[in-house]
Design a protein around this motif. Structure first.
Motif, PDB file in Angstrom:
ATOM      1  N   SER A 132       9.033  -2.299  14.262  1.00  0.00           N
ATOM      2  CA  SER A 132       9.349  -1.081  15.034  1.00  0.00           C
ATOM      3  C   SER A 132      10.853  -1.001  15.301  1.00  0.00           C
ATOM      4  O   SER A 132      11.418   0.090  15.380  1.00  0.00           O
ATOM      5  CB  SER A 132       8.573  -1.050  16.352  1.00  0.00           C
ATOM      6  OG  SER A 132       9.158  -1.902  17.319  1.00  0.00           O
TER       7      SER A 132
ATOM      8  N   ASN B 250       5.551  -3.712  20.644  1.00  0.00           N
ATOM      9  CA  ASN B 250       6.627  -2.774  20.352  1.00  0.00           C
ATOM     10  C   ASN B 250       7.888  -3.226  21.093  1.00  0.00           C
ATOM     11  O   ASN B 250       7.829  -4.110  21.937  1.00  0.00           O
ATOM     12  CB  ASN B 250       6.200  -1.379  20.838  1.00  0.00           C
ATOM     13  CG  ASN B 250       6.777  -0.268  19.995  1.00  0.00           C
ATOM     14  OD1 ASN B 250       7.980  -0.232  19.765  1.00  0.00           O
ATOM     15  ND2 ASN B 250       5.929   0.638  19.557  1.00  0.00           N
TER      16      ASN B 250
ATOM     17  N   THR C 217       4.970  -6.692  14.538  1.00  0.00           N
ATOM     18  CA  THR C 217       4.984  -5.230  14.690  1.00  0.00           C
ATOM     19  C   THR C 217       6.209  -4.807  15.504  1.00  0.00           C
ATOM     20  O   THR C 217       6.815  -3.771  15.245  1.00  0.00           O
ATOM     21  CB  THR C 217       3.708  -4.702  15.373  1.00  0.00           C
ATOM     22  OG1 THR C 217       3.521  -5.407  16.601  1.00  0.00           O
ATOM     23  CG2 THR C 217       2.476  -4.877  14.504  1.00  0.00           C
ATOM     24  N   THR C 218       6.575  -5.637  16.474  1.00  0.00           N
ATOM     25  CA  THR C 218       7.782  -5.335  17.271  1.00  0.00           C
ATOM     26  C   THR C 218       9.015  -5.338  16.370  1.00  0.00           C
ATOM     27  O   THR C 218       9.841  -4.425  16.426  1.00  0.00           O
ATOM     28  CB  THR C 218       7.941  -6.356  18.418  1.00  0.00           C
ATOM     29  OG1 THR C 218       6.786  -6.268  19.247  1.00  0.00           O
ATOM     30  CG2 THR C 218       9.187  -6.094  19.238  1.00  0.00           C
TER      31      THR C 218
ATOM     32  N   LYS D 296      14.788   0.995  23.532  1.00  0.00           N
ATOM     33  CA  LYS D 296      14.456   2.250  22.835  1.00  0.00           C
ATOM     34  C   LYS D 296      15.237   3.408  23.469  1.00  0.00           C
ATOM     35  O   LYS D 296      15.732   4.294  22.755  1.00  0.00           O
ATOM     36  CB  LYS D 296      12.939   2.481  22.932  1.00  0.00           C
ATOM     37  CG  LYS D 296      12.441   3.771  22.313  1.00  0.00           C
ATOM     38  CD  LYS D 296      12.563   3.725  20.799  1.00  0.00           C
ATOM     39  CE  LYS D 296      11.765   4.826  20.109  1.00  0.00           C
ATOM     40  NZ  LYS D 296      12.096   6.177  20.532  1.00  0.00           N
TER      41      LYS D 296
ATOM     42  N   ILE E 142      12.885   0.459  12.221  1.00  0.00           N
ATOM     43  CA  ILE E 142      12.776   1.883  11.847  1.00  0.00           C
ATOM     44  C   ILE E 142      14.027   2.685  12.228  1.00  0.00           C
ATOM     45  O   ILE E 142      14.647   3.316  11.366  1.00  0.00           O
ATOM     46  CB  ILE E 142      11.478   2.500  12.429  1.00  0.00           C
ATOM     47  CG1 ILE E 142      10.264   1.838  11.763  1.00  0.00           C
ATOM     48  CG2 ILE E 142      11.445   4.014  12.213  1.00  0.00           C
ATOM     49  CD1 ILE E 142       8.929   2.160  12.434  1.00  0.00           C
TER      50      ILE E 142
END
Ligand SMILES: Cc1cc2nc3c(=O)[nH]c(=O)nc-3n(C[C@H](O)[C@H](O)[C@H](O)COP(=O)(O)O)c2cc1C
Length: 196
Positions: A128, A83, A124-125, A89, A131
């Motif tokens: 993510s 992630n 997957t990172t 984030k 999104i």
């Protein structure tokens, strides 16, 4: 009003993602539009720990204006448990104002990442990271297979975005990883000029 620019916004603890960011910025500038490199502060569980307002080394911290006024965005993070890293984030979670005013709608964006292992969650990172950019209404640009290095690579480089396999000892970017960073930046710069 400043000249149009593409924002290259990244977090990097050990320098690999920062090196990628610099090559992506070179690619953006090859397309004829300015690249603006910015980073985000680290975060810590110690509430009192604060970073200096100007980082001791590397790029400046990203401001709201840097983000709101960009013509395009390249977003980079180390792979962390498949992630994006928490500091990035955390920064993105503070972008409600941009979401409410829609300042990023229809602007092109790409994502990039560095990991220590080949199958350790780069893709997957990258997904993510896409999104929140989709929530912002951005147009995601990956890497097309006309970049034939994607077919040859045995290290980093994916159709979802540029990647680097840093290994255990912070291996330097190889030629293919580097060429895909440049290609990603050039494509993003061209799209930013066309869409703005
Ligand atoms: C908390 C943490 C989690 C990590 N998770 C992964 C992972 O899931 N897969 C992987 O291959 N590498 C993982 N790594 C290694 C980093 O992705 C790798 O060292 C990366 O190149 C660091 O980028 P930087 O030099 O820009 O900080 C992790 C590192 C840390 C500190």
């Amino acid at each position: 009003m400043s000249k149009p620019y593409v924002l290259v916004l990244y977090y990097s603890r050990h320098g690999a993602t920062r090196t990628m960011a610099k090559h992506i910025a070179r690619g953006i500038e090859q397309s004829g539009i300015e690249a603006r490199l910015r980073t985000v502060p680290s975060i810590s569980t110690t509430c009192e720990a604060v970073e200096p307002a100007i980082p001791e080394e590397g790029s400046l911290y990203c401001t709201e204006q840097d983000l709101s006024n960009c013509s395009g965005l390249a977003l980079g993070s180390p792979t962390r448990f498949g992630n994006m890293a928490a500091p990035l984030k955390y920064f993105i979670d503070g972008t409600s104002a941009q979401w409410l005013s829609g300042t990023l709608i229809n602007k092109p964006a790409c994502v990039f990442s560095s990991s220590s292992s080949l199958h350790g969650g780069q893709e997957t990172t990258l997904l993510s990271m896409m999104i929140p950019l989709l929530h912002h209404g951005m147009v995601i640009a990956g890497l097309p297979y006309s970049e034939t290095a994607l077919l040859d690579t045995t290290t980093g480089g994916t159709p979802y975005g540029a990647t680097h396999v840093a290994g255990q000892n912070n291996r330097a970017l190889d030629e293919i990883e580097l060429s895909l960073c440049l290609a990603q930046g050039k494509r993003l710069g061209e799209l930013a000029s066309k869409l703005s």
